[in-house]
Design an enzyme around this catalytic site. Structure first.
Site, PDB file in Angstrom:
ATOM      1  N   ASP A   1     -39.588  -2.217  23.888  1.00 34.82           N
ATOM      2  CA  ASP A   1     -38.631  -2.585  22.840  1.00 34.82           C
ATOM      3  C   ASP A   1     -38.669  -1.507  21.757  1.00 34.82           C
ATOM      4  O   ASP A   1     -39.667  -1.360  21.050  1.00 34.82           O
ATOM      5  CB  ASP A   1     -39.015  -3.966  22.284  1.00 34.82           C
ATOM      6  CG  ASP A   1     -37.872  -4.625  21.539  1.00 34.82           C
ATOM      7  OD1 ASP A   1     -36.953  -3.917  21.080  1.00 34.82           O
ATOM      8  OD2 ASP A   1     -37.900  -5.872  21.411  1.00 34.82           O
TER       9      ASP A   1
ATOM     10  N   ASP B   1     -31.579  -1.873  17.859  1.00 37.19           N
ATOM     11  CA  ASP B   1     -32.657  -2.674  18.462  1.00 37.19           C
ATOM     12  C   ASP B   1     -32.272  -2.893  19.925  1.00 37.19           C
ATOM     13  O   ASP B   1     -31.306  -3.597  20.213  1.00 37.19           O
ATOM     14  CB  ASP B   1     -32.741  -4.000  17.688  1.00 37.19           C
ATOM     15  CG  ASP B   1     -33.791  -4.958  18.215  1.00 37.19           C
ATOM     16  OD1 ASP B   1     -34.520  -4.609  19.174  1.00 37.19           O
ATOM     17  OD2 ASP B   1     -33.879  -6.078  17.659  1.00 37.19           O
TER      18      ASP B   1
ATOM     19  N   HIS C   1     -30.552 -12.143  17.413  1.00 40.50           N
ATOM     20  CA  HIS C   1     -30.481 -12.293  15.962  1.00 40.50           C
ATOM     21  C   HIS C   1     -29.446 -11.378  15.335  1.00 40.50           C
ATOM     22  O   HIS C   1     -29.163 -10.304  15.870  1.00 40.50           O
ATOM     23  CB  HIS C   1     -31.858 -11.991  15.350  1.00 40.50           C
ATOM     24  CG  HIS C   1     -32.451 -10.689  15.818  1.00 40.50           C
ATOM     25  ND1 HIS C   1     -32.383  -9.533  15.096  1.00 40.50           N
ATOM     26  CD2 HIS C   1     -33.107 -10.362  16.965  1.00 40.50           C
ATOM     27  CE1 HIS C   1     -32.984  -8.556  15.763  1.00 40.50           C
ATOM     28  NE2 HIS C   1     -33.430  -9.035  16.927  1.00 40.50           N
TER      29      HIS C   1
ATOM     30  N   HIS D   1     -33.813  -9.137  10.796  1.00 39.79           N
ATOM     31  CA  HIS D   1     -33.217 -10.471  11.000  1.00 39.79           C
ATOM     32  C   HIS D   1     -32.406 -10.868   9.777  1.00 39.79           C
ATOM     33  O   HIS D   1     -32.477 -12.002   9.297  1.00 39.79           O
ATOM     34  CB  HIS D   1     -34.295 -11.516  11.321  1.00 39.79           C
ATOM     35  CG  HIS D   1     -33.710 -12.858  11.673  1.00 39.79           C
ATOM     36  ND1 HIS D   1     -34.357 -14.047  11.397  1.00 39.79           N
ATOM     37  CD2 HIS D   1     -32.554 -13.199  12.273  1.00 39.79           C
ATOM     38  CE1 HIS D   1     -33.604 -15.053  11.813  1.00 39.79           C
ATOM     39  NE2 HIS D   1     -32.498 -14.570  12.348  1.00 39.79           N
TER      40      HIS D   1
ATOM     41  N   GLU E   1     -30.427 -10.342  22.893  1.00 37.20           N
ATOM     42  CA  GLU E   1     -31.622 -10.168  23.726  1.00 37.20           C
ATOM     43  C   GLU E   1     -31.938 -11.464  24.438  1.00 37.20           C
ATOM     44  O   GLU E   1     -31.769 -12.548  23.879  1.00 37.20           O
ATOM     45  CB  GLU E   1     -32.815  -9.717  22.892  1.00 37.20           C
ATOM     46  CG  GLU E   1     -33.269 -10.658  21.811  1.00 37.20           C
ATOM     47  CD  GLU E   1     -34.300 -10.002  20.890  1.00 37.20           C
ATOM     48  OE1 GLU E   1     -35.394  -9.670  21.372  1.00 37.20           O
ATOM     49  OE2 GLU E   1     -33.991  -9.832  19.691  1.00 37.20           O
TER      50      GLU E   1
ATOM     51  N   GLU F   1     -32.198  -6.082  26.038  1.00 35.64           N
ATOM     52  CA  GLU F   1     -31.606  -6.246  24.704  1.00 35.64           C
ATOM     53  C   GLU F   1     -30.700  -5.076  24.348  1.00 35.64           C
ATOM     54  O   GLU F   1     -31.013  -3.917  24.638  1.00 35.64           O
ATOM     55  CB  GLU F   1     -32.750  -6.333  23.671  1.00 35.64           C
ATOM     56  CG  GLU F   1     -32.298  -6.385  22.214  1.00 35.64           C
ATOM     57  CD  GLU F   1     -33.455  -6.607  21.242  1.00 35.64           C
ATOM     58  OE1 GLU F   1     -34.583  -6.156  21.533  1.00 35.64           O
ATOM     59  OE2 GLU F   1     -33.205  -7.242  20.198  1.00 35.64           O
TER      60      GLU F   1
HETATM   61  C1  HZT Z   1     -39.407  -9.030  14.006  1.00 35.16           C
HETATM   62  C2  HZT Z   1     -40.410  -8.119  13.743  1.00 35.16           C
HETATM   63  C3  HZT Z   1     -40.319  -6.847  14.264  1.00 35.16           C
HETATM   64  C4  HZT Z   1     -37.226  -9.696  15.049  1.00 35.16           C
HETATM   65  C5  HZT Z   1     -36.828 -10.186  17.411  1.00 35.16           C
HETATM   66  C6  HZT Z   1     -37.165  -8.883  17.973  1.00 35.16           C
HETATM   67  C7  HZT Z   1     -38.188  -7.145  18.651  1.00 35.16           C
HETATM   68  O1  HZT Z   1     -38.537 -12.502  17.283  1.00 35.16           O
HETATM   69  C8  HZT Z   1     -34.812 -14.190  14.613  1.00 35.16           C
HETATM   70  C9  HZT Z   1     -34.673 -14.117  15.929  1.00 35.16           C
HETATM   71  C10 HZT Z   1     -39.237  -6.482  15.023  1.00 35.16           C
HETATM   72  C11 HZT Z   1     -38.241  -7.400  15.265  1.00 35.16           C
HETATM   73  C12 HZT Z   1     -38.318  -8.686  14.758  1.00 35.16           C
HETATM   74  F1  HZT Z   1     -41.276  -5.956  14.009  1.00 35.16           F
HETATM   75  N1  HZT Z   1     -37.557 -10.468  16.210  1.00 35.16           N
HETATM   76  N2  HZT Z   1     -36.258  -8.022  18.415  1.00 35.16           N
HETATM   77  N3  HZT Z   1     -36.892  -6.952  18.850  1.00 35.16           N
HETATM   78  N4  HZT Z   1     -38.369  -8.366  18.125  1.00 35.16           N
HETATM   79  S1  HZT Z   1     -38.010 -12.019  16.016  1.00 35.16           S
HETATM   80  C13 HZT Z   1     -36.597 -12.925  15.697  1.00 35.16           C
HETATM   81  O2  HZT Z   1     -38.939 -12.083  14.921  1.00 35.16           O
HETATM   82  S2  HZT Z   1     -36.214 -13.392  14.165  1.00 35.16           S
HETATM   83  C14 HZT Z   1     -35.694 -13.406  16.549  1.00 35.16           C
HETATM   84 MN    MN Z   2     -36.013  -5.633  20.146  1.00 33.92          MN
HETATM   85 MN    MN Z   3     -34.233  -7.967  18.568  1.00 31.95          MN
END
Ligand code: HZT
Ligand code: MN
Ligand code: MN
Length: 434
Positions: free
Chosen positions: A206, A217, A286, A294, A320, A415
């Protein structure tokens, strides 16, 4: 490896005619002694007439179009000196919204949005081109036997070089996720982690890139065991369903239903046992806002629900999906690596001097862009864990622990980042690979 490695030069897949015209012209190493195209001379030509008399023959200065190196080191702005980056894949809106593509009013809205395009569309497309080139190199280099630290360094060093930044103006968009097997998201190595990628592993890669806070992303899954190919196919198909069905005024609960339907239409045989592919019910896509991974607060679940919230014109989304052969639910598990300063960080007076100092480092280097412990290390911080935990406890910084399904489960993720333009949807991060 199941991935298709046929990607050529890291450019977006040319879907529309417009895109074909705009194909990057600067990635081939070409000696233009004979410059009959004269494409590079736009800046000095004053219109069509000037172009015709291309008489001035350069004195032996062989002009060389730049080509990306391996490992990638040449900034994307050098490869696209005119500042025009490839558009992502364009998809027309469907059904009730098919009129948008030809609508005079929406074309006007698009021109207006384009006014600030230099800032928005161009920034996000520059980040997307960095993403395509970095991931192409990652797919080529990643192999069992490497440590996750080596993999993260390869991706993040490539990103910093190509995006020509390492901080708030441009840089890595969030820590490189390298989650393995039953872990679906938010694992990246901390210092001292000696995890070695194994032959039988299934790794979610990712990658985040940002230009002026516009975060791209996008993620894919790698495996070297043919048994997992069908699982990857199911999840890639589910993500493509999410992308195809997304659109202005689409309700998030219904969109989740389409994703679920695609995912559940697959079953996979692994080691002679058959499993249904389950969408991971507590993970989601998101909305994304500037400097907020987010931002906007919209989530796209992977299971049908009654969320009536609609997608809106101009919004960015990370579409995703995650599939699992296990329970289809994740729990927080393992050492935390990912953090981000809360966008709505409360202004609390910090007793701890070390926490105050650490917060200064975070503000200076990341703002609200997610970071990990390795990034604090390279920013010169050490012995910061107490201070970091204090910031988390105060609600100033959020932590994002690894998210894992049950032991023995295998999980996959795909994603893309999409932009809901007035007339069409742009899959900004789409490439030739996925
Ligand atoms: C949070 C922290 C990061 C966001 C999704 C995601 C990686 O699971 C609402 C829906 C990077 C991204 C995120 F360091 N997240 N996309 N890619 N992770 S999440 C989320 O926290 S918040 C999904
Ligand atoms: Mn991601
Ligand atoms: Mn994401």
């Amino acid at each position: 490896m199941t991935a298709d490695l046929s990607a050529l030069n890291g450019s977006a897949k040319p879907e529309s005619e417009e895109q074909v015209e705009k194909k990057p012209q600067h990635v081939e190493e070409e000696e233009e002694d004979h410059e009959e195209e004269g494409e590079e001379e736009v800046h000095e030509g004053a219109g069509a007439n000037a172009k015709k008399k291309k008489k001035k023959k350069k004195p032996k200065k062989k002009k060389v179009g730049l080509k990306q190196t391996e490992p990638p080191t040449i900034g994307i702005t050098k490869l696209f000196p005119d500042g025009v980056y490839p558009e992502g894949e364009l998809q027309e809106y469907k059904d009730d919204n098919a009129w948008r593509t030809t609508s005079e009013e929406k074309r006007y809205d698009e021109r207006m949005a384009m006014e600030d395009a230099e800032t928005t569309y161009a920034d996000v497309r520059r980040g997307a081109e960095v993403h395509r080139q970095v991931r192409q190199y990652a797919r080529k280099m990643i192999r069992p036997g490497m440590t996750t630290t080596e993999i993260a360094d390869l991706i993040e060093n490539g990103t910093r070089a190509l995006v020509e930044g390492d901080g708030i103006e441009a840089g890595v968009g969030f820590p490189t996720g390298l989650s393995l097997n039953n872990c679906a998201a938010h694992y990246t190595p901390n210092a001292g982690d000696t995890t070695v990628l194994q032959n039988g592993d299934i790794m979610k890669v990712d990658i985040g890139v940002h230009v002026k806070g516009r975060i791209v992303d996008s993620a894919f899954t790698l495996s070297w065991n043919p048994d997992y190919e069908k699982l990857l196919e199911a999840v890639q198909a589910a993500t493509n369903t999410g992308i195809r069905e997304a659109g202005i005024d689409v309700r998030l609960g219904e969109l989740a239903g389409y994703i679920q339907e695609t995912m559940e239409s697959y079953e996979v045989e692994i080691g002679g046992k058959t499993y249904p592919v389950k969408p991971i019910e507590n993970l989601s896509g998101h909305s994304i806002k500037r400097y907020q991974i987010h931002g906007g607060g919209k989530s796209i679940c992977l299971v049908k629900n009654d969320d009536q919230t609609k997608m809106e014109e101009g919004e960015y989304f990370a579409i995703e999906t995650f599939g699992s052969t296990g329970r289809g639910r994740v729990v927080e598990s393992g050492e935390v690596s990912h953090y981000a300063k809360a966008a709505d960080a409360p202004h609390v007076p910090l007793r701890l001097t070390s926490a105050k100092s650490l917060l200064k480092t975070i503000n200076k280097n990341f703002g609200t862009i997610p970071f990990c412990r390795r990034y604090l290390d390279r920013a010169g911080e050490s012995k910061y864990l107490l201070a970091l935990n204090h910031l988390v406890a105060q609600g100033v910084v959020h932590d994002y622990p690894p998210l894992c399904d049950a032991r023995g489960a295998m999980t996959a993720q795909f994603e893309h980042t999409i932009l809901l333009r007035p007339t069409r949807k742009e899959v900004v991060s789409r490439g030739e690979d996925y």
